[in-house]
Structures are given as C-alpha cells and as structure tokens.
Design a protein around this motif. Sequence first.
Motif, PDB file in Angstrom:
ATOM      1  N   ALA A  20       0.827  -1.206   0.000  1.00 38.41           N
ATOM      2  CA  ALA A  20       0.000   0.000   0.000  1.00 38.41           C
ATOM      3  C   ALA A  20       0.860   1.254   0.000  1.00 38.41           C
ATOM      4  O   ALA A  20       0.562   2.229  -0.701  1.00 38.41           O
ATOM      5  N   ALA A  21       1.931   1.244   0.770  1.00 45.38           N
ATOM      6  CA  ALA A  21       2.817   2.403   0.830  1.00 45.38           C
ATOM      7  C   ALA A  21       3.486   2.665  -0.512  1.00 45.38           C
ATOM      8  O   ALA A  21       3.563   3.811  -0.964  1.00 45.38           O
ATOM      9  N   VAL A  22       3.957   1.614  -1.165  1.00 45.51           N
ATOM     10  CA  VAL A  22       4.600   1.761  -2.480  1.00 45.51           C
ATOM     11  C   VAL A  22       3.585   2.246  -3.503  1.00 45.51           C
ATOM     12  O   VAL A  22       3.854   3.165  -4.283  1.00 45.51           O
ATOM     13  N   ARG A  23       2.404   1.653  -3.508  1.00 39.71           N
ATOM     14  CA  ARG A  23       1.359   2.047  -4.462  1.00 39.71           C
ATOM     15  C   ARG A  23       0.999   3.527  -4.286  1.00 39.71           C
ATOM     16  O   ARG A  23       0.918   4.281  -5.244  1.00 39.71           O
ATOM     17  N   CYS A  24       0.808   3.950  -3.053  1.00 44.65           N
ATOM     18  CA  CYS A  24       0.480   5.354  -2.798  1.00 44.65           C
ATOM     19  C   CYS A  24       1.642   6.278  -3.150  1.00 44.65           C
ATOM     20  O   CYS A  24       1.430   7.352  -3.710  1.00 44.65           O
ATOM     21  N   GLY A  25       2.852   5.867  -2.814  1.00 47.41           N
ATOM     22  CA  GLY A  25       4.015   6.697  -3.120  1.00 47.41           C
ATOM     23  C   GLY A  25       4.174   6.933  -4.604  1.00 47.41           C
ATOM     24  O   GLY A  25       4.495   8.033  -5.045  1.00 47.41           O
ATOM     25  N   ALA A  26       3.923   5.915  -5.386  1.00 45.80           N
ATOM     26  CA  ALA A  26       4.072   6.038  -6.840  1.00 45.80           C
ATOM     27  C   ALA A  26       2.904   6.787  -7.466  1.00 45.80           C
ATOM     28  O   ALA A  26       3.091   7.766  -8.187  1.00 45.80           O
ATOM     29  N   SER A  27       1.699   6.352  -7.177  1.00 44.87           N
ATOM     30  CA  SER A  27       0.551   6.947  -7.867  1.00 44.87           C
ATOM     31  C   SER A  27       0.219   8.342  -7.359  1.00 44.87           C
ATOM     32  O   SER A  27      -0.124   9.223  -8.149  1.00 44.87           O
ATOM     33  N   ASN A  28       0.318   8.595  -6.065  1.00 40.78           N
ATOM     34  CA  ASN A  28       0.002   9.928  -5.547  1.00 40.78           C
ATOM     35  C   ASN A  28       0.988  10.974  -6.043  1.00 40.78           C
ATOM     36  O   ASN A  28       0.590  12.094  -6.372  1.00 40.78           O
ATOM     37  N   ALA A  29       2.262  10.611  -6.097  1.00 41.04           N
ATOM     38  CA  ALA A  29       3.259  11.563  -6.603  1.00 41.04           C
ATOM     39  C   ALA A  29       2.994  11.879  -8.065  1.00 41.04           C
ATOM     40  O   ALA A  29       3.047  13.039  -8.482  1.00 41.04           O
ATOM     41  N   ALA A  30       2.690  10.880  -8.862  1.00 41.72           N
ATOM     42  CA  ALA A  30       2.397  11.101 -10.281  1.00 41.72           C
ATOM     43  C   ALA A  30       1.134  11.932 -10.448  1.00 41.72           C
ATOM     44  O   ALA A  30       1.092  12.853 -11.273  1.00 41.72           O
ATOM     45  N   ASN A  31       0.106  11.630  -9.673  1.00 41.05           N
ATOM     46  CA  ASN A  31      -1.136  12.396  -9.756  1.00 41.05           C
ATOM     47  C   ASN A  31      -0.925  13.853  -9.360  1.00 41.05           C
ATOM     48  O   ASN A  31      -1.538  14.749  -9.937  1.00 41.05           O
ATOM     49  N   ALA A  32      -0.060  14.084  -8.375  1.00 40.52           N
ATOM     50  CA  ALA A  32       0.184  15.451  -7.898  1.00 40.52           C
ATOM     51  C   ALA A  32       0.764  16.346  -8.979  1.00 40.52           C
ATOM     52  O   ALA A  32       0.532  17.558  -8.981  1.00 40.52           O
TER      53      ALA A  32
END
Length: 69
Positions: free
Chosen positions: A17-29
């Motif tokens: 979950a941490a890796v998924r959020c780190g990757a996708s949230n940064a890209a979305n931002a």
Amino acid sequence: MIDAVQRVVALGVAPAAAVRCGASNAANAINASSYGRIAPGARADLLALDPSTLAVRGVWIGGEAVAPG
C-alpha cells in the motif's frame, strides 16, 4: 520518495500500500498519468525493492537498467 515510503511502512502501513500510494500519488500530484503505474503505454521507470528492508536493489529508466538489479 523511497524515504517517505520506508517511513510510512515503519509506522505500520503495509509495504504494498505504501509503495502504491508513493508512486501513484506523486504522479497524480504533478498530473503525469504515464508515471506511477505499470501498464501498456506508461513509462518503464521502475525500482526493485528488497522485500524485507525496502532498500533499492535495482533501477530502470525507460525500460533500461541504470543500476544493478
């Protein structure tokens, strides 16, 4: 970003979950839809992480290895 992921995991969040959020949230931002996911047409920028320590074990940019992996 890997430091943030490691810190969140240390707080008890599941590594996946941490890796998924780190990757996708940064890209979305930054509104970069071709980053932060593994899918046809997306960039092939990847990290291989040690499953126990989350240390970086390999790096690929545009599908080309740039660090041991």
